[in-house]
Scaffold this active site. Structure first.
Site, short mmCIF file in Angstrom:
data_model
loop_
_atom_site.label_atom_id
_atom_site.label_comp_id
_atom_site.label_asym_id
_atom_site.label_seq_id
_atom_site.Cartn_x
_atom_site.Cartn_y
_atom_site.Cartn_z
CE1 TYR A 165 -4.01 -3.25 5.80
CE2 TYR A 165 -3.57 -0.92 5.44
CZ TYR A 165 -3.85 -2.18 4.93
OH TYR A 165 -3.96 -2.36 3.57
CB SER B 22 -0.85 -0.04 1.27
OG SER B 22 -1.42 1.21 1.51
CE LYS C 24 -1.40 -4.63 3.39
NZ LYS C 24 -1.69 -5.98 2.89
N1 LIG Z 1 -8.85 -1.68 -0.58
C1 LIG Z 1 -7.86 -0.84 -0.34
O1 LIG Z 1 -8.08 0.36 -0.23
C2 LIG Z 1 -6.42 -1.33 -0.25
C3 LIG Z 1 -5.36 -0.41 -0.37
C4 LIG Z 1 -4.05 -0.87 -0.26
C5 LIG Z 1 -3.80 -2.22 -0.03
N2 LIG Z 1 -4.85 -3.08 0.11
C6 LIG Z 1 -4.57 -4.50 0.38
O2 LIG Z 1 -5.09 -5.28 -0.69
C7 LIG Z 1 -5.52 -6.55 -0.20
C8 LIG Z 1 -6.95 -6.79 -0.63
O3 LIG Z 1 -7.77 -5.73 -0.16
P1 LIG Z 1 -9.34 -5.72 -0.42
O4 LIG Z 1 -9.78 -4.31 -0.38
O5 LIG Z 1 -9.69 -6.56 -1.57
O6 LIG Z 1 -9.82 -6.42 0.95
P2 LIG Z 1 -11.00 -7.45 1.22
O7 LIG Z 1 -11.21 -7.50 2.69
O8 LIG Z 1 -12.17 -7.16 0.35
O9 LIG Z 1 -10.34 -8.83 0.73
C9 LIG Z 1 -9.49 -9.62 1.54
C10 LIG Z 1 -10.01 -11.04 1.50
O10 LIG Z 1 -9.13 -11.86 2.28
C11 LIG Z 1 -9.91 -12.75 3.07
N3 LIG Z 1 -9.09 -13.11 4.23
C12 LIG Z 1 -8.67 -12.30 5.25
N4 LIG Z 1 -7.95 -13.00 6.14
C13 LIG Z 1 -7.88 -14.29 5.69
C14 LIG Z 1 -7.28 -15.47 6.17
N5 LIG Z 1 -6.62 -15.52 7.35
N6 LIG Z 1 -7.41 -16.62 5.44
C15 LIG Z 1 -8.10 -16.61 4.26
N7 LIG Z 1 -8.70 -15.52 3.77
C16 LIG Z 1 -8.59 -14.36 4.47
C17 LIG Z 1 -11.19 -12.00 3.38
O11 LIG Z 1 -12.29 -12.86 3.66
C18 LIG Z 1 -11.41 -11.21 2.09
O12 LIG Z 1 -12.23 -11.94 1.17
C19 LIG Z 1 -5.30 -6.51 1.31
O13 LIG Z 1 -4.07 -7.12 1.59
C20 LIG Z 1 -5.26 -5.03 1.62
O14 LIG Z 1 -4.52 -4.76 2.78
C21 LIG Z 1 -6.16 -2.67 0.00
#
Ligand SMILES: NC(=O)c1ccc[n+]([C@@H]2O[C@H](COP(=O)([O-])OP(=O)(O)OC[C@H]3O[C@@H](n4cnc5c(N)ncnc54)[C@H](O)[C@@H]3O)[C@@H](O)[C@H]2O)c1
Length: 341
Positions: free
Chosen positions: A151, A126, A155
């Site tokens: 959080y 991120s 990262k």
């Molecule tokens: N959405 C944002 O703004 C953003 C920005 C920067 C980075 N990210 C990173 O991108 C990634 C995806 O983000 P997103 O927005 O799609 O989030 P999200 O919560 O929609 O998707 C994450 C998925 O991982 C699953 N999950 C979590 N812990 C788990 C575990 N222990 N075992 C199996 N499954 C598990 C959840 O059920 C979910 O379906 C994350 O790592 C997040 O930190 C997101």
């Protein structure tokens, strides 16, 4: 075609990436524990691509289960690791939950990947690693600042763990993708963002307010040193973001990488203020949004947007969709979600 594991593949960014992978002919296996998603997302993916990915409901914190998964799927050629907990505020209150879910899962997967003859690994990082950068736009060489939350720290630590592991694992190649602010939904509106509870991010809060689920949107501060006084971010359409993952993975599988650990910023290169996002929403939806300006929120960064030159030149990837496109799809998605509830 190569088999790719997508962890968190039923989540927001993961589901859009599974669609793009399947469109490119990859065989996809999803691991998700449904802690922040629903199995129904599989139907959306199938409706768009005509193909249902393999799905294993599994909590990646369970090391034995991760080992058994890789024993069964020892032909996996690449992993895109989205699974993580992502609520910044919650991470401040429950740091250990975040360190456990975001760090232990990463370690267990990397341990398994070290056993394979070769593997490509893409990590969801991120722009939060840069904090308030000294220079804008932000390049990949900008210093990583002290994390503002557990959080954010997961990262930073995650990137370090991958870098150190790559140094001693000739079979492993990895790319950390530093996302700016992903928004929007697939144009088919078969998949999109499904925040559980009160949305943490601006765009779902806007659409939920417009549909009447929230009374009003609070804009935190209009006295920042920006042209209209509100904070500036780089909002990237989730479909553009998903496509970048497929390209980054292809780079690793085709041995086009320059180093066995690389980082890329994924953004549009354009900063938009909170008020500009609201204006874009009002334009594409034809609705007037109920919002009010309130005081600044602690910990908010003033302005962050990406220098996209490295991703453009090295990956040959560029965003194609605009802020208006993203807001239009987010609004269509919100209307569909509420109509089916
Ligand atoms: N959405 C944002 O703004 C953003 C920005 C920067 C980075 N990210 C990173 O991108 C990634 C995806 O983000 P997103 O927005 O799609 O989030 P999200 O919560 O929609 O998707 C994450 C998925 O991982 C699953 N999950 C979590 N812990 C788990 C575990 N222990 N075992 C199996 N499954 C598990 C959840 O059920 C979910 O379906 C994350 O790592 C997040 O930190 C997101």
């Amino acid at each position: 075609m190569d088999k790719i594991l997508v962890t968190g593949g039923l989540g927001f960014i993961g589901s859009h990436t599974v669609v793009e992978l399947q469109n490119e002919g990859y065989e996809v296996v999803i691991i998700d524990d449904l802690s922040n998603s629903s199995e129904k997302v599989l139907d959306g993916i199938t409706a768009i691509t005509g193909k249902t990915p393999i799905f294993e409901r599994l909590d990646l914190k369970e090391k034995d289960k991760v080992e058994s998964f890789f024993a069964k799927h020892n032909d996996v050629k690449g992993v895109i690791h989205f699974a993580a907990s992502k609520a910044v505020g919650e991470s401040v209150k429950e740091p250990l939950l975040y360190y456990e879910n975001n760090i232990s899962t990463l370690v267990y997967i990397l341990k398994e990947l070290r056993k394979l003859p070769s593997a490509g690994f893409i990590f969801s990082s991120s722009c939060t690693v840069y904090g308030q950068a000294d220079e804008l736009p932000i390049t990949e060489n900008a210093p990583v600042k002290e994390a503002e939350s557990p959080y954010g720290n997961t990262k930073q630590i995650g990137e370090e763990i991958i870098k150190d592991t790559c140094k001693v694992s000739p079979n492993l190649k990895a790319i950390a993708l530093r996302y700016f602010n992903p928004i929007g939904a697939h144009e088919s509106v078969e998949i999109g963002e499904l925040p559980i509870g009160v949305p943490q991010n601006l765009v779902p809060f806007i659409t939920q307010t417009a549909i009447g689920l929230r009374q009003e949107l609070s804009v935190f501060g209009d006295d920042y040193p920006t042209p209209d006084g509100t904070c500036i971010r780089d909002y990237i359409h989730v479909v553009d973001l998903a496509k970048a993952h497929v390209i980054a993975l292809g780079r690793l599988l085709k041995n086009k990488n320059k180093d066995n650990y690389e980082t890329f910023n994924l953004g549009t290169g354009k900063g938009s203020s909170v008020l500009e996002v609201i204006k874009s929403f009002e334009k594409v939806s034809g609705k007037t949004l109920n919002y009010k300006i309130v005081g600044r929120r602690e910990g908010d960064i003033i302005s962050a947007y990406a220098d996209t030159n490295k991703a453009n030149d090295e990956l040959g990837w560029k965003t194609k969709l605009s802020l208006d496109d993203a807001m239009r799809s987010a609004w269509k998605w919100e209307q569909k979600v509420r109509a089916t509830k």
